[in-house]
Design a protein around this motif. Sequence first.
Motif, PDB file in Angstrom:
ATOM      1  N   ALA A  28       0.823  -1.218   0.000  1.00  0.00           N
ATOM      2  CA  ALA A  28       0.000   0.000   0.000  1.00  0.00           C
ATOM      3  C   ALA A  28       0.855   1.265   0.000  1.00  0.00           C
ATOM      4  CB  ALA A  28      -0.931   0.010   1.204  1.00  0.00           C
ATOM      5  N   VAL A  29       2.160   1.101   0.250  1.00  0.00           N
ATOM      6  CA  VAL A  29       3.072   2.246   0.307  1.00  0.00           C
ATOM      7  C   VAL A  29       3.554   2.604  -1.104  1.00  0.00           C
ATOM      8  CG1 VAL A  29       5.258   3.106   1.219  1.00  0.00           C
ATOM      9  CG2 VAL A  29       3.820   1.603   2.622  1.00  0.00           C
ATOM     10  N   SER A  30       3.332   3.841  -1.488  1.00  0.00           N
ATOM     11  CA  SER A  30       3.827   4.401  -2.761  1.00  0.00           C
ATOM     12  C   SER A  30       3.540   3.502  -3.972  1.00  0.00           C
ATOM     13  CB  SER A  30       5.339   4.657  -2.669  1.00  0.00           C
ATOM     14  OG  SER A  30       5.621   5.563  -1.633  1.00  0.00           O
ATOM     15  N   LEU A  44      -8.810   1.299  -7.169  1.00  0.00           N
ATOM     16  CA  LEU A  44      -9.720   0.538  -8.026  1.00  0.00           C
ATOM     17  C   LEU A  44      -9.394  -0.946  -7.995  1.00  0.00           C
ATOM     18  CD1 LEU A  44     -10.000   2.851 -11.176  1.00  0.00           C
ATOM     19  CD2 LEU A  44     -11.590   2.657  -9.259  1.00  0.00           C
ATOM     20  N   GLU A  45      -8.117  -1.282  -8.078  1.00  0.00           N
ATOM     21  CA  GLU A  45      -7.709  -2.684  -8.058  1.00  0.00           C
ATOM     22  C   GLU A  45      -8.035  -3.340  -6.707  1.00  0.00           C
ATOM     23  OE1 GLU A  45      -6.776  -4.295 -10.561  1.00  0.00           O
ATOM     24  OE2 GLU A  45      -5.760  -2.957 -11.980  1.00  0.00           O
ATOM     25  N   ASN A  46      -7.956  -2.555  -5.635  1.00  0.00           N
ATOM     26  CA  ASN A  46      -8.218  -3.098  -4.306  1.00  0.00           C
ATOM     27  C   ASN A  46      -9.705  -3.310  -4.026  1.00  0.00           C
ATOM     28  OD1 ASN A  46      -5.912  -3.373  -2.009  1.00  0.00           O
ATOM     29  ND2 ASN A  46      -5.250  -2.031  -3.661  1.00  0.00           N
ATOM     30  N   ALA A  67     -13.845  -6.623  -1.630  1.00  0.00           N
ATOM     31  CA  ALA A  67     -15.065  -7.394  -1.868  1.00  0.00           C
ATOM     32  C   ALA A  67     -14.858  -8.867  -1.502  1.00  0.00           C
ATOM     33  CB  ALA A  67     -15.490  -7.264  -3.327  1.00  0.00           C
ATOM     34  N   ALA A  68     -13.692  -9.418  -1.884  1.00  0.00           N
ATOM     35  CA  ALA A  68     -13.391 -10.814  -1.578  1.00  0.00           C
ATOM     36  C   ALA A  68     -13.322 -11.048  -0.066  1.00  0.00           C
ATOM     37  CB  ALA A  68     -12.076 -11.225  -2.231  1.00  0.00           C
ATOM     38  N   HIS A 120      -0.176  -2.920  -6.672  1.00  0.00           N
ATOM     39  CA  HIS A 120       0.875  -1.969  -6.307  1.00  0.00           C
ATOM     40  C   HIS A 120       1.549  -1.391  -7.553  1.00  0.00           C
ATOM     41  CE1 HIS A 120       4.246  -0.256  -4.016  1.00  0.00           C
ATOM     42  NE2 HIS A 120       5.026  -0.743  -4.962  1.00  0.00           N
ATOM     43  N   TYR A 121       1.789  -2.245  -8.538  1.00  0.00           N
ATOM     44  CA  TYR A 121       2.456  -1.813  -9.772  1.00  0.00           C
ATOM     45  C   TYR A 121       1.463  -1.426 -10.872  1.00  0.00           C
ATOM     46  CZ  TYR A 121       6.718  -3.803  -7.758  1.00  0.00           C
ATOM     47  OH  TYR A 121       7.803  -4.089  -6.948  1.00  0.00           O
TER      48      TYR A 121
END
Length: 218
Positions: free
Chosen positions: A36-38, A47-49, A54-55, A88-89
């Motif tokens: 979650a950092v940078s 958006l990806e999270n 939800a899961a 993250h990426y």
Amino acid sequence: MRERAGKWLGKEQMFASNRPLHVMIIVYLVIWIWMAVSPYSRFDWVLENLLIWAALIVLVGTYKRFWISNLSYGLIGLFLVLHTVGAHYSYNENVVDVWMKLLFHSQRDNFDRLVHFSFGLLLAYPIREVMSACTTLSRRWLSVITCVIVLAMGAFYELIEMWVALLVAPEIGILFLGTQGDPWDTHHDMELALYGSIIAMCVTAFMQRIKQREAGCR
């Protein structure tokens, strides 16, 4: 049926003593906080999270209802780790992508393809386990329906990606969808998830046969 109901009723007490599951949760939380950092793009990361959150809501909400093994929780956790790293990426180039480019002599970032394949490979067994507990399907049909469910979930996720990109963030649609100029990207993603589920079901059937032979020898 009574035995299964008894397991469900005692699941809350079992969670308190389920050390392997506690370790999985702690390890995942550490990885999630680290990732979650940078991130590459904070908005795309959010958006990806959405998929992860939800899961987790579904897993917590259905914990008492569905009896699944620690193996299934481990497989689900491994998939969430892969997706967390990808988020993250923003599914752009990372260490795995560099390695895969050298391996396959490709210029495409393939980590997203790996995650789609892992979706079928890692989540097929948990889905099968839930189906086994909730239905009376034979082993063969459990495997077939599991693969169909994985394919349907893969297709539905592609629709969710499209809806989110169009409604929430059309300005980063290409980044979020990650097509990288491939007109068949969506089809390949669903294809890989299906192949992963087929492999998982073949391995499951093989392991079940081994157990049956061992039980017969006794």
